[in-house]
Scaffold this active site. Structure first.
Site, PDB file in Angstrom:
ATOM      1  N   GLU A   1      -1.089  -9.812  -1.343  1.00  0.00           N
ATOM      2  CA  GLU A   1      -2.528 -10.090  -1.331  1.00  0.00           C
ATOM      3  C   GLU A   1      -3.103 -10.101  -2.738  1.00  0.00           C
ATOM      4  OE1 GLU A   1      -4.243  -8.326   2.796  1.00  0.00           O
ATOM      5  OE2 GLU A   1      -3.009  -6.935   1.619  1.00  0.00           O
TER       6      GLU A   1
ATOM      7  N   ALA B   1       0.832  -1.199   0.000  1.00  0.00           N
ATOM      8  CA  ALA B   1       0.000   0.000   0.000  1.00  0.00           C
ATOM      9  C   ALA B   1       0.874   1.260   0.000  1.00  0.00           C
ATOM     10  CB  ALA B   1      -0.915   0.004   1.219  1.00  0.00           C
TER      11      ALA B   1
ATOM     12  N   GLU C   1       2.560  -6.130   7.402  1.00  0.00           N
ATOM     13  CA  GLU C   1       1.698  -5.144   8.056  1.00  0.00           C
ATOM     14  C   GLU C   1       1.900  -5.080   9.570  1.00  0.00           C
ATOM     15  OE1 GLU C   1      -0.413  -6.272   4.225  1.00  0.00           O
ATOM     16  OE2 GLU C   1       0.707  -7.323   5.793  1.00  0.00           O
TER      17      GLU C   1
ATOM     18  N   GLY D   1      -0.050  -5.490   0.278  1.00  0.00           N
ATOM     19  CA  GLY D   1      -1.092  -5.542  -0.739  1.00  0.00           C
ATOM     20  C   GLY D   1      -0.633  -6.209  -2.015  1.00  0.00           C
TER      21      GLY D   1
END
Length: 255
Positions: A109, A61, A129, A106
């Protein structure tokens, strides 16, 4: 554009293009969702490659953007964040991630939303994270344990550590490791081969597997049974069986 969709020979390439690290800011997330839905709907897209370029898949992110958001702002945004990734996971066609360099947070993911993952030998994947005082928020706590099992997933999520390509292959996080220069070529070849297959049957296979993983076995078997019988109404089934009887296996030309 931070994400583009290019189509050739039945293969749609969803290309992340936000230098230098393909950080997944809000605009990129929204564009990803838009183009994933377009790829799902387009008849000329029969399979999809997710690619971040030669240097990096996606390093996660946009932390600077996230730092400005308070609890209320993230409550409003978190569903849209997940929806952008779910749009990729729900493309009813074969999807392969071509992973170069970093696929972190991300980025990891996003790779989890593919059906198959081909990684460069220099790739690094992880869910860091926890090092920010957070947990994965775009599906990592759900898709990762479904892929590699809860213990291995918790190790990656709890520690935030990065895994190199060889370990990622060993734990099932990626499916193939190739030289960095060959990642996109091999991913495109995987997709191109499936793009020549029976589109409705491939959709049925993907939906049956994905639905079954989320349900009890009786529900999964019912989904499989309904799709299996339904495919007897398709021209591809007629072509496939006729070709098998007349020419032998593996020679059918599907429409």
């Amino acid at each position: 554009m931070t994400v583009t969709l290019e189509v050739a020979e039945g293969v749609g390439t969803l290309r992340l293009d936000r230098p230098p690290m393909n950080a997944l800011d809000i605009a990129t997330q929204d564009r990803l969702k838009e183009l994933a839905e377009e790829a799902a709907d387009r008849d000329d897209v029969r399979a999809v490659v997710i690619y971040g370029g030669e240097r990096v898949f996606a390093a996660g992110a946009d932390i600077k953007e996230m730092q400005t958001m308070d609890h209320a702002a993230m409550v409003r945004r978190s569903r849209a964040l997940q929806d952008s990734f779910t749009a990729v996971a729900r493309i009813p066609k074969p999807v392969v991630a071509a992973i170069t360099g970093y696929a972190l947070g991300g980025g990891c993911e996003l790779a989890l939303c593919a059906d198959y993952r081909i990684a460069a030998d220099n790739a690094k994947l992880g869910q860091p994270e926890i090092l920010l005082g957070l947990i994965p928020g775009a599906g990592g706590t759900q898709r990762l344990p479904r892929l590699i099992g809860p213990s291995k997933a918790k190790d990656l999520i709890f520690t935030g550590r990065q895994v190199k390509a060889d370990e990622a292959l060993a734990i099932g996080l990626v499916d193939r490791v190739v030289p960095a220069a060959e990642v996109y070529e091999q991913a495109h070849a995987w997709a191109a081969r499936l793009a020549q297959g029976p589109a409705i049957a491939l959709r049925a296979a993907k939906e049956s597997v994905d639905t079954g993983l989320e349900a009890d076995i009786d529900t999964g078997l019912a989904v499989e049974r309904n799709w299996f019988a339904g495919l007897f109404a398709t021209e591809d089934r007629e072509r496939g069986m006729r070709s098998f009887v007349e020419e032998g296996p593996g020679k059918a030309k599907f429409v």
